[in-house]
Design a protein around this motif. Structure first.
Motif, PDB file in Angstrom:
ATOM      1  N   THR A  50      60.919  61.925 -14.190  1.00 24.22           N
ATOM      2  CA  THR A  50      61.083  60.602 -14.805  1.00 24.22           C
ATOM      3  C   THR A  50      59.735  60.017 -15.194  1.00 24.22           C
ATOM      4  N   TYR A  54      58.330  59.295 -19.102  1.00 30.45           N
ATOM      5  CA  TYR A  54      57.759  58.028 -19.594  1.00 30.45           C
ATOM      6  C   TYR A  54      56.436  58.302 -20.306  1.00 30.45           C
ATOM      7  N   ASP A  90      57.098  59.913 -23.672  1.00 28.79           N
ATOM      8  CA  ASP A  90      57.687  58.970 -24.620  1.00 28.79           C
ATOM      9  C   ASP A  90      56.690  57.903 -25.058  1.00 28.79           C
ATOM     10  N   CYS A  91      55.632  57.709 -24.275  1.00 29.40           N
ATOM     11  CA  CYS A  91      54.549  56.791 -24.671  1.00 29.40           C
ATOM     12  C   CYS A  91      53.469  57.519 -25.482  1.00 29.40           C
TER      13      CYS A  91
END
Length: 552
Positions: free
Chosen positions: A338, A342, A345-346
Motif C-alpha cells: 500500500t 502511494y 501513484d505520486c
C-alpha cells in the motif's frame, strides 16, 4: 530434494527478569508478543515509550520443543537457519551451545544433524541491548547522532531503534524473520549470481552457480528461463564438480523501465541441481532485463549525477524509506505494498533505503521490481564513527555478503551506498575523538566495501556516502557534484525561497517537518494533550525545538 521445516508455532517467550512468559509465534518480537497478550501498553500512547524502553534492560528467552518431519530426519545433513535475530543471542540445541549471534543484519546457520532426536529443544537467549551498548561505550567510546542512545554504533542493530531525531527509543528484540530446519540429501545450491550484457538489441544472461555437496557426489545443473508471457526454455549448465555456469542469449528482449518511462516486464530464472538422477535443490528468482548505472560525467557545471537506465537518464523523483514501524511484526507485504503504491501513484521512480534502519524484507524489493521504483540502497551505517577492529570488519563483511547476495538480482537495484551522512560529518570532525577514526572511515567505505562489491556485484554502481562528491572528504555536500542533503530551511530556519538559490545535481535529502493529521494525533493523545507545547506533544517531538520551528 532439500527439505524445509519452518519453526513457526509452539514457541514460548519468557522474560528472564520477571519470569512472565507467553506462547508466541516466529517471526515475532518481544514488544509484539507482549502487546498481543495485553501485557504492555502501546509504546506510542502518550509517554508509554519509557516503560517499553525499560523492558529492554532485561534478557528474554525463546524456547520450542520440536519433532522433525520424518523426511527431514532421513536427510544426510540438517541445518538450523535463522533469517534474522535481533540482536544479541546465545543459541542452544538439546542443551548444546551452537553459537553467539551479534548482528541483526545477518543470516545465522548451524549444523544440527548429529544432535537431532525424535524430540528436541531449541533455546535462544536474547541479551539486553541496553546493557550491551552501555558497557561497550564505557570501554570504547565511539559517538554518533546525539538523539540516539550512547553506544549505538557499537552494536549491529537497527540504529534508529535507539532513537533518532524523528523517532522513539524502542530497541525491540526477537526472532524477527523465519527460523527453519533445512535438510540436505546429496547437494544444495548455496549461491547463484546473474549477470547481464546488453549489445545490439540482444541480452546475454550469464548465471554462475555454486553447489555444496553432502559427500563426494557428482552433480548436474539445469537452467530454465521463462519470459513474461510464460514461455520457458531449459538449458544444461556447464561445469565440473560444484561450480556451474551458463550464458543464454535473449533476442528481442522486453526491457524493464522505471515508473513513468515504460513497463516492468519480469523474466524468471530457475536453477535446478541433481545428483544420482534425482532433483536435490532449486533456486528461482524474478529478474528484469535492463542496464542500470549512475552517470557522473563531467559537464559545464561540474559533474552529473543521474540514474541511467537502458541508456536513458532518469530525472529522480522519490523519497527516503525508513523502517515503517518500530514493532517489526506489524510490517507486512500488504502494508508495504500500500505504501509503495502511494509512491508509484505520486510519480515516484526512486526509493532510497536509508542507512540507519535495517535491510528490508525480500517482498520490499519484489514490489519495487513490479512498480518500477529504482532502489538506492544504503548499507546500514549512519551518522556515527565505528571501531574498525578485526572482529567488526569480519562481522560487517559477513553482513554485506548476506545482503548483497540476497538483493543483487533485483531489477530495481540502482546503486549501493556506503552510509548515511558520515563523510559529511566526519569531514567537519563531528564525533571524531582521534584522527584514526577518520582513517577507519576511509578504509571501511573506500576500500573494504567496494572490494567486497567487486567480488559480489561488480555490475552495480557504488557511491561511498550520502551526501558525497565521490569520496575522500572532498566537499561532500557540493551543489555541483554528486548528491546533496539540504536541511537549512528546516534546521537553519532560512525561508522556503532559499531552495531557489541552488541547482543541486541530486538532492537525496531535504524537507520540512509537519504535524501529523488530527486523526493521527488522536491515536496517541488524550484531549488535554492536544496543545503543541504540551508534555505529551513535546515528548513525541525528537527534533530539538522543532514544534517552535513549525509554529514560526
Amino acid at each position: 530434494m532439500t527439505m524445509i521445516q519452518k519453526l513457526t508455532d509452539g514457541w514460548k517467550l519468557r522474560s528472564c527478569s520477571t519470569g512472565q512468559s507467553f506462547e508466541t509465534k516466529v517471526p515475532g518480537t518481544v514488544y509484539g508478543t507482549w502487546l498481543e497478550q495485553g501485557a504492555m501498553k502501546d509504546p506510542y500512547w502518550r509517554d508509554c515509550e519509557e516503560a517499553a524502553l525499560a523492558m529492554m534492560a532485561g534478557d528474554y528467552e525463546y524456547e520450542i520443543s520440536l519433532s522433525p518431519d520424518e523426511a527431514l530426519m532421513g536427510c544426510r545433513d540438517i541445518r538450523l537457519r535463522f533469517e534474522g535475530i535481533d540482536t544479541l543471542a546465545d543459541i542452544f540445541f538439546n542443551g548444546v551451545y551452537l553459537g553467539h549471534a551479534d548482528n541483526m543484519h545477518r543470516i545465522w546457520e548451524y549444523p544440527v544433524k548429529s544432535l537431532m532426536g525424535e524430540t528436541n529443544k531449541l533455546k535462544v537467549h536474547l541479551y539486553s541491548p541496553l546493557s550491551f551498548i552501555r558497557k561497550a561505550y564505557e570501554k570504547t567510546p565511539y559517538d554518533g547522532a546525539p538523539e540516539a542512545m550512547q553506544g549505538f554504533p557499537l552494536l549491529r542493530k537497527s540504529h534508529c531503534s535507539f532513537g533518532w531525531d524523528w523517532g522513539p527509543r524502542l530497541p525491540d528484540a526477537g526472532l524477527f524473520r523465519e527460523v527453519s530446519l533445512i535438510g540436505v540429501n546429496q547437494a544444495s545450491i548455496c549461491d547463484v549470481h546473474i549477470r547481464q550484457k546488453h549489445s545490439g538489441g540482444i541480452v546475454t544472461l550469464t548465471l554462475n552457480t555454486t553447489v555444496e555437496a553432502a559427500g563426494d557426489v557428482a552433480c548436474s545443473c539445469l537452467l530454465r528461463i521463462t519470459d513474461p508471457q510464460g514461455m520457458s526454455i531449459t538449458y544444461q549448465m556447464e561445469g565440473e564438480k560444484y561450480q556451474f555456469s551458463k550464458a543464454v542469449t535473449i533476442k528481442n528482449p522486453e526491457l524493464w523501465w522505471p515508473n513513468g518511462y515504460g513497463k516492468q516486464p519480469l523474466y524468471q530464472a530457475e536453477v535446478m541441481v541433481a545428483a544420482d538422477g534425482e532433483l536435490q535443490d532449486s533456486w528461482s528468482r524474478k529478474i528484469g532485463l535492463r542496464t542500470m548505472t549512475v552517470n557522473t560525467a563531467a559537464d559545464e557545471y561540474g559533474n552529473k549525477f543521474a540514474h541511467e537506465v537502458n541508456g536513458v537518464e532518469i530525472f529522480a523523483m522519490g523519497a527516503d524509506y525508513i523502517p515503517e514501524d518500530c514493532i517489526r511484526g506489524r510490517v507486512s507485504r500488504e502494508r508495504t505494498k500500500t505504501l509503495l503504491e502511494y509512491c508509484r501513484d505520486c510519480n515516484f521512480n526512486v526509493i532510497r533505503v536509508w542507512g540507519g534502519g535495517y535491510y528490508p524484507d525480500d517482498f520490499f524489493y519484489d514490489l519495487c521490481d513490479e512498480m518500477g521504483l529504482i532502489v538506492w540502497q544504503d548499507f546500514m551505517f549512519a551518522c556515527a564513527v565505528y571501531p574498525l577492529t578485526p572482529e567488526f570488519e569480519a562481522n560487517t563483511a559477513a553482513e554485506i555478503r548476506d545482503n548483497v547476495r540476497r538483493i543483487r538480482h533485483h531489477a530495481c537495484l540502482g546503486l549501493w551506498c556506503g552510509n548515511n551522512e558520515m563523510e559529511m560529518f566526519l569531514a567537519d570532525n563531528q564525533w571524531v575523538r582521534k584522527p584514526l577514526q577518520k582513517t577507519e572511515y576511509l578504509i571501511m567505505n573506500e576500500r573494504i566495501i567496494p572490494e567486497l562489491l567487486r567480488q559480489l556485484d561488480p555490475d552495480t554502481f557504488y557511491w561511498p556516502s550520502s551526501p558525497s562528491s565521490g569520496g575522500d572528504f572532498d566537499h561532500p555536500n557540493d551543489e555541483n557534484r554528486g548528491d546533496a542533503h539540504y536541511w537549512e530551511v528546516w534546521h537553519g530556519g532560512v525561508p522556503f525561497t532559499d531552495y531557489r538559490k541552488y541547482y543541486f545535481r541530486y538532492l537525496s535529502e531535504f524537507g520540512f517537518q509537519s504535524f501529523p493529521s488530527v486523526k493521527t494525533i488522536e491515536q496517541f493523545t488524550e484531549p488535554e494533550d492536544r496543545n503543541i507545547f504540551s508534555y505529551v506533544m513535546e515528548k513525541h517531538q525528537r527534533n530539538a525545538g522543532a514544534n517552535g520551528k513549525i509554529l514560526q
